[in-house]
Design an enzyme around this catalytic site. Sequence first.
Site, PDB file in Angstrom:
ATOM      1  N   TYR A  43     -60.472 -30.475  34.845  1.00 56.56           N
ATOM      2  CA  TYR A  43     -59.365 -31.416  35.008  1.00 56.56           C
ATOM      3  C   TYR A  43     -59.642 -32.374  36.157  1.00 56.56           C
ATOM      4  O   TYR A  43     -59.495 -33.596  36.016  1.00 56.56           O
ATOM      5  CB  TYR A  43     -58.059 -30.665  35.244  1.00 56.56           C
ATOM      6  CG  TYR A  43     -56.847 -31.567  35.253  1.00 56.56           C
ATOM      7  CD1 TYR A  43     -56.350 -32.093  34.069  1.00 56.56           C
ATOM      8  CD2 TYR A  43     -56.211 -31.899  36.445  1.00 56.56           C
ATOM      9  CE1 TYR A  43     -55.239 -32.930  34.060  1.00 56.56           C
ATOM     10  CE2 TYR A  43     -55.107 -32.731  36.452  1.00 56.56           C
ATOM     11  CZ  TYR A  43     -54.614 -33.242  35.258  1.00 56.56           C
ATOM     12  OH  TYR A  43     -53.522 -34.083  35.258  1.00 56.56           O
TER      13      TYR A  43
ATOM     14  N   SER B 172     -54.502 -39.127  37.341  1.00 59.65           N
ATOM     15  CA  SER B 172     -53.796 -38.107  38.128  1.00 59.65           C
ATOM     16  C   SER B 172     -54.241 -38.212  39.576  1.00 59.65           C
ATOM     17  O   SER B 172     -55.370 -38.635  39.864  1.00 59.65           O
ATOM     18  CB  SER B 172     -54.120 -36.701  37.609  1.00 59.65           C
ATOM     19  OG  SER B 172     -53.613 -35.701  38.487  1.00 59.65           O
TER      20      SER B 172
END
Length: 262
Positions: free
Chosen positions: A162, A148
Site C-alpha cells: 500500500y 494517500s
Amino acid sequence: MDTTNLFRLDGRVALVTGGSRGIGRMIAAGFIAQGAKVYISSRKADACFETAEALGPNCVALPQDVSTVAGCKALAAQLAEHETKLDILVNNAGAAWGEPFEVFPEKGWDKVMDLNVKSPFFLTQSLHEALKAAASPARPAKVINITSIDGQRLNPWETYSYHASKSALIYLTKRMAARLVRDHINVTSIAPGAFASEMNKAARDHGDAVAQAIPAKRIGADEDMAGTAIYLASRAGDYVVGDTITVDGGLVNAALGSSIDA
C-alpha cells in the site's frame, strides 16, 4: 472577473471508480450537488446500484471490476454506450493489505499494486479519447487520482504494498500530467488522511481516538473531500497540473512527531 460559478460543474460528465462508498461516494455526491452527471463504478454491483439510487437521477451505476486491464477496457466501453465524452475521471478504486514482513504474501503485493497503480493508468488510457473529446484550452478535462498520505510518510502498520503503491501513484500522476496536458487534460491527485471508510476502519469506528493524533483534532468530513475534488474538477482548478493536494488536517505537514494510519 466573475467568480459566481467558479466551482459549478453544470453540464459536465464524471466517472468515479470505487464510487459506491467511502471517499468515492463523497466525491460523487459533491459533483452531483454542483450540477454534474456522475457515473459510479464498483466491483459490487448491488452496492453500486444502491448508491446510484440514493444519490438521485444524475447518478448512474456502471458496475465493473477495474483490477485488470480487461476490466478497465470494459468500463470504458460501458461508458461509451451512454456518453461520447468524459469531462472528469476520478481514479479512486483501491485496496490495502497488511501482514508482517516475514509472511507478507505475493497476492498481497499483486492485488494492491494492480488496483492502486496499474488500473489508474490503464483506465485513463482506455478513456483517453473520451477525455480528449471533452477537452479544450478553455476548459480542460480532468483526471483526479486518489492517492494517500501513506504515499508521503510512513504509518505504523506493515502495509508494504500500500505504501509503495500510493507513492508510485503520486509520481505517476506527475508523469501522466506531463503527457496529457498536451491534450488539454489536467492530471492531479488528492492524498487523503483519516476519513471514515471501509478501508480506514480506525477512522470509521474510533474517530474520536484517531482525531487526537491529528493537528486539526478531527477526522475528515465528507465536505473536506468533496470540496477538494470539486476545486480540482471545476474552473477553479484549471491551472493546477500534476500536483497532489494533501487533505489530512495537518498530519503530514503540521504534526510534531505524531503518526496515524490513513
